[in-house]
Design a protein around this motif. Structure first.
Motif, mmCIF file in Angstrom:
data_model
loop_
_atom_site.group_PDB
_atom_site.id
_atom_site.type_symbol
_atom_site.label_atom_id
_atom_site.label_comp_id
_atom_site.label_asym_id
_atom_site.label_seq_id
_atom_site.Cartn_x
_atom_site.Cartn_y
_atom_site.Cartn_z
ATOM 1 N N PHE A 177 45.964 33.171 46.049
ATOM 2 C CA PHE A 177 45.908 33.186 47.502
ATOM 3 C C PHE A 177 44.558 33.604 48.072
ATOM 4 O O PHE A 177 44.275 33.326 49.239
ATOM 5 N N TYR A 178 43.735 34.269 47.275
ATOM 6 C CA TYR A 178 42.420 34.700 47.742
ATOM 7 C C TYR A 178 41.387 34.461 46.639
ATOM 8 O O TYR A 178 40.626 35.350 46.277
ATOM 9 N N GLY A 179 41.382 33.244 46.130
ATOM 10 C CA GLY A 179 40.527 32.920 44.991
ATOM 11 C C GLY A 179 39.050 33.037 45.263
ATOM 12 O O GLY A 179 38.251 33.134 44.328
ATOM 13 N N SER A 180 38.641 33.056 46.548
ATOM 14 C CA SER A 180 37.216 33.180 46.862
ATOM 15 C C SER A 180 36.709 34.614 46.690
ATOM 16 O O SER A 180 35.501 34.850 46.680
ATOM 17 N N ASP A 181 37.632 35.568 46.572
ATOM 18 C CA ASP A 181 37.237 36.947 46.268
ATOM 19 C C ASP A 181 37.096 37.056 44.752
ATOM 20 O O ASP A 181 38.038 37.383 44.032
ATOM 21 N N ASN A 182 35.902 36.766 44.275
ATOM 22 C CA ASN A 182 35.677 36.607 42.837
ATOM 23 C C ASN A 182 36.097 37.809 42.018
ATOM 24 O O ASN A 182 36.760 37.672 40.978
ATOM 25 N N GLU A 183 35.704 39.009 42.455
ATOM 26 C CA GLU A 183 35.987 40.207 41.666
ATOM 27 C C GLU A 183 37.492 40.464 41.560
ATOM 28 O O GLU A 183 38.014 40.733 40.478
ATOM 29 N N LYS A 184 38.188 40.380 42.690
ATOM 30 C CA LYS A 184 39.629 40.650 42.686
ATOM 31 C C LYS A 184 40.396 39.572 41.931
ATOM 32 O O LYS A 184 41.342 39.861 41.185
ATOM 33 N N ALA A 185 39.990 38.310 42.115
ATOM 34 C CA ALA A 185 40.677 37.212 41.417
ATOM 35 C C ALA A 185 40.486 37.321 39.907
ATOM 36 O O ALA A 185 41.441 37.177 39.129
ATOM 37 N N ALA A 186 39.249 37.600 39.485
ATOM 38 C CA ALA A 186 38.972 37.717 38.053
ATOM 39 C C ALA A 186 39.691 38.912 37.449
ATOM 40 O O ALA A 186 40.217 38.836 36.327
ATOM 41 N N ARG A 187 39.755 40.007 38.189
ATOM 42 C CA ARG A 187 40.469 41.192 37.703
ATOM 43 C C ARG A 187 41.945 40.875 37.474
ATOM 44 O O ARG A 187 42.533 41.267 36.466
ATOM 45 N N GLY A 188 42.554 40.163 38.424
ATOM 46 C CA GLY A 188 43.954 39.793 38.274
ATOM 47 C C GLY A 188 44.186 38.834 37.126
ATOM 48 O O GLY A 188 45.171 38.968 36.378
ATOM 49 N N LEU A 189 43.296 37.862 36.968
ATOM 50 C CA LEU A 189 43.429 36.909 35.859
ATOM 51 C C LEU A 189 43.314 37.625 34.519
ATOM 52 O O LEU A 189 44.043 37.305 33.569
ATOM 53 N N TRP A 190 42.400 38.602 34.442
ATOM 54 C CA TRP A 190 42.272 39.351 33.193
ATOM 55 C C TRP A 190 43.533 40.163 32.921
ATOM 56 O O TRP A 190 43.956 40.308 31.775
ATOM 57 N N GLY A 191 44.154 40.667 33.971
ATOM 58 C CA GLY A 191 45.438 41.331 33.801
ATOM 59 C C GLY A 191 46.480 40.382 33.246
ATOM 60 O O GLY A 191 47.298 40.759 32.393
ATOM 61 N N ALA A 192 46.465 39.128 33.716
ATOM 62 C CA ALA A 192 47.405 38.123 33.204
ATOM 63 C C ALA A 192 47.142 37.818 31.732
ATOM 64 O O ALA A 192 48.083 37.604 30.957
ATOM 65 N N VAL A 193 45.869 37.824 31.345
ATOM 66 C CA VAL A 193 45.542 37.641 29.921
ATOM 67 C C VAL A 193 46.220 38.738 29.104
ATOM 68 O O VAL A 193 46.815 38.478 28.040
ATOM 69 N N GLY A 194 46.146 39.966 29.598
ATOM 70 C CA GLY A 194 46.767 41.080 28.888
ATOM 71 C C GLY A 194 48.277 40.927 28.770
ATOM 72 O O GLY A 194 48.858 41.253 27.726
ATOM 73 N N ILE A 195 48.918 40.409 29.815
ATOM 74 C CA ILE A 195 50.367 40.211 29.774
ATOM 75 C C ILE A 195 50.730 39.145 28.747
ATOM 76 O O ILE A 195 51.677 39.305 27.955
ATOM 77 N N HIS A 196 49.985 38.050 28.715
ATOM 78 C CA HIS A 196 50.249 37.003 27.720
ATOM 79 C C HIS A 196 50.070 37.539 26.296
ATOM 80 O O HIS A 196 50.884 37.264 25.403
ATOM 81 N N ARG A 197 49.016 38.307 26.096
ATOM 82 C CA ARG A 197 48.771 38.857 24.766
ATOM 83 C C ARG A 197 49.844 39.867 24.386
ATOM 84 O O ARG A 197 50.281 39.911 23.231
ATOM 85 N N PRO B 44 32.176 33.250 36.411
ATOM 86 C CA PRO B 44 31.287 33.604 35.294
ATOM 87 C C PRO B 44 30.441 34.848 35.523
ATOM 88 O O PRO B 44 29.964 35.443 34.550
ATOM 89 N N ALA B 45 30.241 35.255 36.779
ATOM 90 C CA ALA B 45 29.367 36.397 37.050
ATOM 91 C C ALA B 45 30.102 37.728 37.055
ATOM 92 O O ALA B 45 29.489 38.768 37.308
ATOM 93 N N THR B 46 31.395 37.721 36.781
ATOM 94 C CA THR B 46 32.180 38.958 36.852
ATOM 95 C C THR B 46 32.209 39.698 35.512
ATOM 96 O O THR B 46 31.957 39.111 34.456
ATOM 97 N N THR B 47 32.536 40.976 35.585
ATOM 98 C CA THR B 47 32.708 41.781 34.374
ATOM 99 C C THR B 47 33.807 41.205 33.492
ATOM 100 O O THR B 47 33.704 41.195 32.255
ATOM 101 N N GLU B 48 34.876 40.707 34.132
ATOM 102 C CA GLU B 48 36.001 40.142 33.378
ATOM 103 C C GLU B 48 35.599 38.912 32.597
ATOM 104 O O GLU B 48 36.185 38.620 31.545
ATOM 105 N N ALA B 49 34.611 38.173 33.082
ATOM 106 C CA ALA B 49 34.148 36.996 32.343
ATOM 107 C C ALA B 49 33.550 37.404 31.005
ATOM 108 O O ALA B 49 33.759 36.727 29.984
#
Length: 332
Positions: free
Chosen positions: A249-269, A289-294
């Motif tokens: 819903f707020y994919g243009s907020d790079n830091e927050k979106a990437a943080r959430g996606l990385w959380g999803a990676v953890g759930i899948h793992r 690509p410019a985020t810490t999560e990347a």
């Protein structure tokens, strides 16, 4: 060497000397510029230059705190660097800056809350039980005392995260739900959902420890007939829905979106689904690509076998992202 400099600065402040130029804004609109030398809770001692005095003479002026509306603290490059770049290795330096500024926490325009929240964040990242207890007290103080509503809300969010990390997730989720219900601000909603996502991930981890054979366990665990295997999927879908909220819903907020996606990676793992984890990790690298999560995602992908990397579970992962939100509201 840097740490020694910080200690020297702290000692000088304790003796009543500040090298920075500050501006006190009085209730009548008057602005008084000088160097803050001391504050005893009632009076601010301001060192001011005497006009036309030979040799740069100055005087110490006492101004009642009750007459001061706000203080413009001169920009401090050292403090700005601590707020921007500090890791746990700078914990002592940030603590010293917090000790220096703490007395100004309730004064409008003071940077004390920003430094305090940074100190609390580093305590939480350091991870010991004593550090978490200290962080809880710190965030509570900022939440109740800081002059800025934004700073108080930030401290509240960090306090709830600390509660989750300390094992008190149930109470933290209760407060986060209230925040999500009371505020329409997207940033506040994102943070409230992230707190609930972290708590759900922790609950899912505890569930898997207690039920390592969950996929084969059809025992009913409540009065409505929920089975162990069902509970796993309930927790998994809830966590994914909350973590993926900013990306959807707020994919243009790079830091927050990437943080959430990385959380999803953890759930899948956590659920043993590396195929979907790697596809979400690839999305992080591709879109943020410019985020810490990347960087974390790249490290994870390089740890996988060639056979795993050749699998294509993108379609399933994206379908699950949408499915998580078709069945779970962002405020469960």
């Amino acid at each position: 060497m840097k740490r020694c400099i910080c200690w020297i600065l702290f000692l000088l402040v304790g003796r009543g000397f500040v090298s920075a130029r500050d501006v006190l804004i009085l209730l009548d609109g008057t602005r008084r510029a000088g160097d803050i030398a001391e504050f005893d809770g009632n009076f601010i001692r301001l060192r001011v230059a005497l006009p036309d005095a030979a040799g740069g003479a100055n005087a110490l002026v006492s101004i009642p705190r009750s007459d001061v509306e706000a203080i413009e603290f001169r920009e401090n490059p050292i403090r700005s660097g601590l707020l921007r770049d500090s890791g746990v290795e700078r914990l002592l330096d940030v603590e010293l800056e917090w000790m220096r500024l703490r007395q100004w926490l309730a004064v409008p325009r003071s940077p004390a809350a920003s430094v305090g929240c940074k100190f609390g964040e580093l305590l939480l990242r350091n991870g010991s039980r004593d550090d978490m207890t200290k962080a809880l007290g710190l965030f509570s103080e900022i939440e109740s005392t800081a002059w800025s509503e934004a700073d108080r809300m930030r401290a509240k969010q960090w306090r709830l995260r600390t509660m989750v990390a300390s094992g008190n997730a149930l109470e933290a989720v209760g407060e986060a739900k209230k925040i999500a219900e009371e505020f329409d601000d997207p940033l506040i909603l994102i943070e409230a959902n992230h707190i609930m996502a972290q708590a759900t991930a922790q609950e899912m981890g505890d569930f898997l420890k207690e039920n390592p054979r969950w996929s084969e366990d059809t025992r009913e665990i409540d009065e409505v007939g929920t089975r162990v295997v069902d509970q796993f999927h309930i927790l998994r879908r809830r966590a994914l829905g909350l973590f993926l909220y900013p990306a959807l819903f707020y994919g243009s907020d790079n830091e927050k979106a990437a943080r959430g996606l990385w959380g999803a990676v953890g759930i899948h793992r956590l659920g043993g689904d590396d195929a979907k984890a790697l596809e979400v990790a690839r999305d992080i690298v591709a879109f943020y690509p410019a985020t810490t999560e990347a960087h974390k995602a790249v490290d994870y992908l390089t740890s996988l076998t060639p056979e795993m990397l050749n699998r294509d579970a993108a379609k399933e992962a994206r379908e699950e992202m949408l499915d998580a939100h078709s069945s779970e509201s962002h405020v469960p």
